[in-house]
Scaffold this motif. Sequence first.
Motif, mmCIF file in Angstrom:
data_model
loop_
_atom_site.group_PDB
_atom_site.id
_atom_site.type_symbol
_atom_site.label_atom_id
_atom_site.label_comp_id
_atom_site.label_asym_id
_atom_site.label_seq_id
_atom_site.Cartn_x
_atom_site.Cartn_y
_atom_site.Cartn_z
ATOM 1 N N ASP A 85 15.838 4.221 1.525
ATOM 2 C CA ASP A 85 14.546 4.304 0.837
ATOM 3 C C ASP A 85 13.987 5.732 0.818
ATOM 4 N N VAL A 86 14.815 6.693 0.351
ATOM 5 C CA VAL A 86 14.383 8.087 0.378
ATOM 6 C C VAL A 86 13.234 8.361 -0.596
ATOM 7 N N VAL A 87 13.211 7.684 -1.745
ATOM 8 C CA VAL A 87 12.119 7.909 -2.696
ATOM 9 C C VAL A 87 10.813 7.372 -2.120
ATOM 10 N N SER A 88 10.866 6.184 -1.540
ATOM 11 C CA SER A 88 9.670 5.603 -0.927
ATOM 12 C C SER A 88 9.164 6.473 0.212
ATOM 13 N N CYS A 89 10.066 6.945 1.080
ATOM 14 C CA CYS A 89 9.655 7.812 2.192
ATOM 15 C C CYS A 89 9.060 9.119 1.689
ATOM 16 N N SER A 90 9.568 9.615 0.562
ATOM 17 C CA SER A 90 9.069 10.886 0.026
ATOM 18 C C SER A 90 7.662 10.759 -0.543
ATOM 19 N N VAL A 91 7.279 9.563 -0.987
ATOM 20 C CA VAL A 91 5.932 9.403 -1.554
ATOM 21 C C VAL A 91 4.985 8.646 -0.634
ATOM 22 N N HIS A 92 5.508 8.059 0.467
ATOM 23 C CA HIS A 92 4.657 7.346 1.418
ATOM 24 C C HIS A 92 4.741 7.912 2.826
ATOM 25 N N GLY A 93 5.886 8.516 3.178
ATOM 26 C CA GLY A 93 6.072 9.033 4.527
ATOM 27 C C GLY A 93 6.636 8.009 5.483
ATOM 28 N N VAL A 94 6.612 6.727 5.107
ATOM 29 C CA VAL A 94 7.118 5.665 5.974
ATOM 30 C C VAL A 94 7.821 4.607 5.126
ATOM 31 N N ARG A 95 8.690 3.827 5.788
ATOM 32 C CA ARG A 95 9.319 2.667 5.126
ATOM 33 C C ARG A 95 8.520 1.437 5.527
ATOM 34 N N ASP A 96 7.358 1.282 4.939
ATOM 35 C CA ASP A 96 6.463 0.197 5.324
ATOM 36 C C ASP A 96 5.918 -0.483 4.074
ATOM 37 N N PRO A 97 6.249 -1.756 3.843
ATOM 38 C CA PRO A 97 5.803 -2.429 2.613
ATOM 39 C C PRO A 97 4.287 -2.558 2.510
ATOM 40 N N VAL A 98 3.592 -2.708 3.640
ATOM 41 C CA VAL A 98 2.123 -2.814 3.598
ATOM 42 C C VAL A 98 1.506 -1.498 3.126
ATOM 43 N N THR A 99 1.999 -0.378 3.660
ATOM 44 C CA THR A 99 1.512 0.932 3.211
ATOM 45 C C THR A 99 1.737 1.101 1.716
ATOM 46 N N ALA A 100 2.930 0.749 1.249
ATOM 47 C CA ALA A 100 3.258 0.885 -0.181
ATOM 48 C C ALA A 100 2.359 0.002 -1.032
ATOM 49 N N ALA A 101 2.137 -1.247 -0.589
ATOM 50 C CA ALA A 101 1.296 -2.174 -1.358
ATOM 51 C C ALA A 101 -0.156 -1.699 -1.411
#
Length: 551
Positions: A275-291
């Motif tokens: 999940d490198v794209v998600s980590c690059s825009v969120h900083g973490v691999r966390d679905p709650v943070t993303a949502a």
Amino acid sequence: MSEPEEELQEERRDNTKKKTKKTKKKKDEEEKKKKKQDHEEQVEEEEQSECLVLRGIFKLGKKSHDVLLTRTRLTWTPIVPETPTGEASVLQTGVILLQDVFAVKVKRRRAAGQQSGGPVLGVTLFYGRRRGRRLEEDTLHLHNASAEHTHTWYNTLKELLTGFSHRPRYVKVFINPSSHKKEAVYIYREHVAPLFKLADVRTDITVTERKGHALSVMKECRLDEYDGVVCVGGDGSVAELCHALVLRAQLDADSPVKPVKPALPLGIIPAGSTDVVSCSVHGVRDPVTAALHIVLGHRQQVDMCSFSSLGQLVCFGFSAMFGFGGRSLARAEKKRWMPSSRRREYALVKTLARLRPEDCQLSFLPAKKPNRDLFGHRDQDQDQDLDPEPEGEDSWTTNQGLYLSISIMSIPCLSPHTPRGLAPNTSVANGSAALIAVGNTSRSEFVKHLKRYSGSSGQFSFSFVETHCVSAVKIRPRSLTGWSEEESEEEEGDPRTTPIIQAEGQAFPWNIDGELVEIANEVVIRVHPRLITLYGEEVDEAESTVSCSCI
């Protein structure tokens, strides 16, 4: 010393202590009065500067509070009566910014099994609370038994939240049930859907059945009905949807050659292995943070690359690896039956054991420094043209040689394995890409280079590693030995893992956003500044939770 003198001295000490206590008490009282006065002045300033919308009394816990609502924030202060001596108490003020609130509900008392109705208890606010790089759901309960008072506050808060027009109300959701540990459906149902329901975000869900399914749906659906697109999956799913969004924008604009910026933003719910794209825009691999980034409408513009060969577009993406990165992915794809972590480690070790360089011609176009203001912010006018400026042949720098690995990345590619990213000196929206070219060297030196990615720095401080900030790259393999010949001793791969691109003749494996692409000819990569909008906020470093133990 005589007894009368001792008594006199002790009396003096007692008097001194009493005076000190009185002085300290008086000083404390003055400080408390000053704090209370400062609070009253602060409230008055808020009322004048932010246009007070509502003011009322609610209970938070067991204490009554004075609650103030402006157009930007909600503050509350405990109501504490003065003591008989006139001493003032220290007031602990709380505050929530409305930009962090994503839902408001009327709280009622209901019996077991009762679905509606019930006495009004007050108002509950749902908001995102920051803890490091994570966003966590939190609630604030404002208790008041008056139905009229409660509904006045509820309606006003709903109206103020509606003013955040950048927040989505209807989104198209794509779920890849096959990504990583096949947990995408569970992640969406347990962590994302409840938040969307709370925030009154309607959804249209498609569970993908094959590679390319999301692309075919995106080509046909009516995107003007939605406020955004959401992807629940790994980097491959994200890359496919980003590619689909740009292609659809080109079709709608009747622009078959020039990339067109999609109107809809993309939200990424991480459900992959890295999940490198998600980590690059969120900083973490966390679905709650993303949502929460999605429901709160946090957006950022992100650079993308186009990959083409022989004048034909292959795909749009964020990163590509040629050489070691491509070969290790090709090996991993032949072991899809393995767990993802074991498959990744097996492929790395096997590729290191058969490490050999590629003979190729590497050309790149150095990126121009973006215009920035005095505070380091980009000039927004510079982002209107999404294509690099036309260049002449003299502008390109060309090198011919042996390379173990060549990487091109328009985002830092953060992950738990590489918390500072594979390309720590780039960002998601600086209008350029990082070119990392690793020349021919010994296996031990190459392993040292790889190991330093999991640390803080030093991965580029080798004589055989060169890095450049580029706007375009051309890679032309000159070796006659293709991937098929080298891998002939390997067992035949599963037909379900067929690469995206099937090139005629001998082809070389590319790792483009975690997907295997085989191309036999020259590949041209161009950076397109701020081509796509993603939900999230850029970070400099990702949370590190795991590390690779295979090297």
